[in-house]
Write a protein that holds these residues in place. Sequence first.
Motif, short mmCIF file in Angstrom:
data_model
loop_
_atom_site.label_atom_id
_atom_site.label_comp_id
_atom_site.label_asym_id
_atom_site.label_seq_id
_atom_site.Cartn_x
_atom_site.Cartn_y
_atom_site.Cartn_z
N GLY A 44 0.86 -1.19 0.00
CA GLY A 44 0.00 0.00 0.00
C GLY A 44 0.89 1.23 0.00
O GLY A 44 0.78 2.10 0.86
N GLU A 67 0.74 -1.44 -4.76
CA GLU A 67 -0.36 -0.49 -4.58
C GLU A 67 -1.47 -0.87 -5.57
O GLU A 67 -1.18 -1.21 -6.72
CB GLU A 67 0.16 0.94 -4.84
N ARG A 68 -2.73 -0.78 -5.10
CA ARG A 68 -3.80 -1.20 -6.00
C ARG A 68 -4.41 -0.07 -6.82
O ARG A 68 -5.05 -0.33 -7.84
CB ARG A 68 -4.87 -1.95 -5.22
N LEU A 69 -4.24 1.19 -6.39
CA LEU A 69 -4.88 2.30 -7.11
C LEU A 69 -4.00 2.85 -8.22
O LEU A 69 -2.84 3.23 -8.00
CB LEU A 69 -5.22 3.43 -6.13
N ARG A 72 -2.28 6.32 -7.82
CA ARG A 72 -1.16 6.32 -6.88
C ARG A 72 0.05 5.58 -7.47
O ARG A 72 1.19 5.97 -7.25
CB ARG A 72 -1.60 5.73 -5.54
N ILE A 93 -1.18 -4.15 -7.79
CA ILE A 93 -1.89 -5.39 -7.47
C ILE A 93 -2.35 -5.33 -6.01
O ILE A 93 -1.87 -4.48 -5.23
CB ILE A 93 -0.99 -6.62 -7.74
N GLU A 94 -3.23 -6.23 -5.62
CA GLU A 94 -3.64 -6.37 -4.23
C GLU A 94 -2.45 -6.88 -3.41
O GLU A 94 -1.83 -7.89 -3.78
CB GLU A 94 -4.75 -7.41 -4.12
N LEU A 114 2.58 0.77 6.21
CA LEU A 114 2.35 2.01 6.91
C LEU A 114 0.95 2.54 6.63
O LEU A 114 0.61 2.78 5.46
CB LEU A 114 3.38 3.07 6.48
N ILE A 129 -6.59 -5.43 6.35
CA ILE A 129 -5.63 -6.35 5.71
C ILE A 129 -4.93 -7.26 6.71
O ILE A 129 -4.59 -8.41 6.38
CB ILE A 129 -4.62 -5.55 4.84
N PHE A 186 0.87 9.94 4.52
CA PHE A 186 -0.14 9.90 5.57
C PHE A 186 0.47 10.21 6.94
O PHE A 186 -0.15 10.86 7.77
CB PHE A 186 -0.86 8.54 5.58
C1 LIG Z 1 -4.04 5.11 4.04
S1 LIG Z 1 -3.14 4.90 2.57
C2 LIG Z 1 -1.44 4.94 3.12
C3 LIG Z 1 -0.48 5.15 1.98
C4 LIG Z 1 0.99 5.17 2.40
N1 LIG Z 1 1.39 3.90 2.96
C5 LIG Z 1 1.22 6.28 3.37
O1 LIG Z 1 1.45 5.97 4.57
O2 LIG Z 1 1.23 7.44 2.95
C6 LIG Z 1 -3.38 3.18 2.22
C7 LIG Z 1 -2.86 2.82 0.85
O3 LIG Z 1 -2.93 1.42 0.71
C8 LIG Z 1 -3.54 1.11 -0.53
N2 LIG Z 1 -4.19 -0.18 -0.32
C9 LIG Z 1 -5.16 -0.46 0.57
N3 LIG Z 1 -5.46 -1.76 0.54
C10 LIG Z 1 -4.65 -2.32 -0.39
C11 LIG Z 1 -4.48 -3.63 -0.88
N4 LIG Z 1 -5.22 -4.64 -0.42
N5 LIG Z 1 -3.56 -3.84 -1.84
C12 LIG Z 1 -2.81 -2.82 -2.33
N6 LIG Z 1 -2.93 -1.56 -1.90
C13 LIG Z 1 -3.83 -1.30 -0.94
C14 LIG Z 1 -4.52 2.24 -0.77
O4 LIG Z 1 -4.87 2.35 -2.13
C15 LIG Z 1 -3.70 3.42 -0.26
O5 LIG Z 1 -2.86 3.94 -1.26
#
Ligand SMILES: C[S@@+](CC[C@H](N)C(=O)[O-])C[C@H]1O[C@@H](n2cnc3c(N)ncnc32)[C@H](O)[C@@H]1O
Length: 206
Positions: A44, A67-69, A72, A93-94, A114, A129, A186
């Motif tokens: 993520g 990262e899934r989005l 981003r 990917i997830e 994080l 997760i 974040f």
């Molecule tokens: C709250 S944000 C934190 C982003 C970064 N780690 C930070 O601390 O700035 C959570 C991130 O995890 C990604 N994310 C959440 N669940 C995920 C998953 N199952 N697989 C991949 N990415 C995921 C979201 O798209 C988002 O970008």
Amino acid sequence: MDDAVAYSSAISVAAVELIPADYFAPLDLALIFRQAAPLEIDLGCGDGTLLTGLAEKFPERNFLGIERLLGRVRSACGKAARKKLPNVRILRIESTYAVQHLLPSKSIDVVHLLFPDPWPKKRHHRRRIVTGDFLAAVHRILVPGGRLRIATDQADYFETIRELVSVSAFREEAADEQEIFPLTTFEKQFIAERAPIYRLRLRTIA
Ligand SMILES: C[S@@+](CC[C@H](N)C(=O)[O-])C[C@H]1O[C@@H](n2cnc3c(N)ncnc32)[C@H](O)[C@@H]1O
């Protein structure tokens, strides 16, 4: 800098994104990075701030962001390309799928998780997760003595994770004051808001 050198040090955004040839087979990590080196992953990874910060600080290590989005992933790839970081790749990917199916056993030195999506409403907790199965899958991909770093702003999520850790093959470690990590996007926001941040530093038990 002459043109040849400038060309060889340039990195395109497309070259940073990792698109596996086969989504059903473990990644061949030796083909993915230019150097053979210890690998850290950021699950993520968001806009890639932590990943690129670490990659700049530790050029002798490799870093894979998951990262899934799409937006981003694009931001993270753009950052790595602008900073000309040959030791960064980003995979869209997830995280759970990557940890369970794409990353080889005992291949990762450090996993960073994080501020995973908090899902604060009780009825959404099952979307979080971190579960026992997730911890077991992360343990599988870590090298012996490998580390998992977790941070969250959610007190109840933190307590749940600690309970899961207590029956897992990880042990908690005290923070090492000498070890300074770049802040995530974040994290910067929570610090600015003076929100609480709960941290866990875990190491695999042999
Ligand atoms: C709250 S944000 C934190 C982003 C970064 N780690 C930070 O601390 O700035 C959570 C991130 O995890 C990604 N994310 C959440 N669940 C995920 C998953 N199952 N697989 C991949 N990415 C995921 C979201 O798209 C988002 O970008």
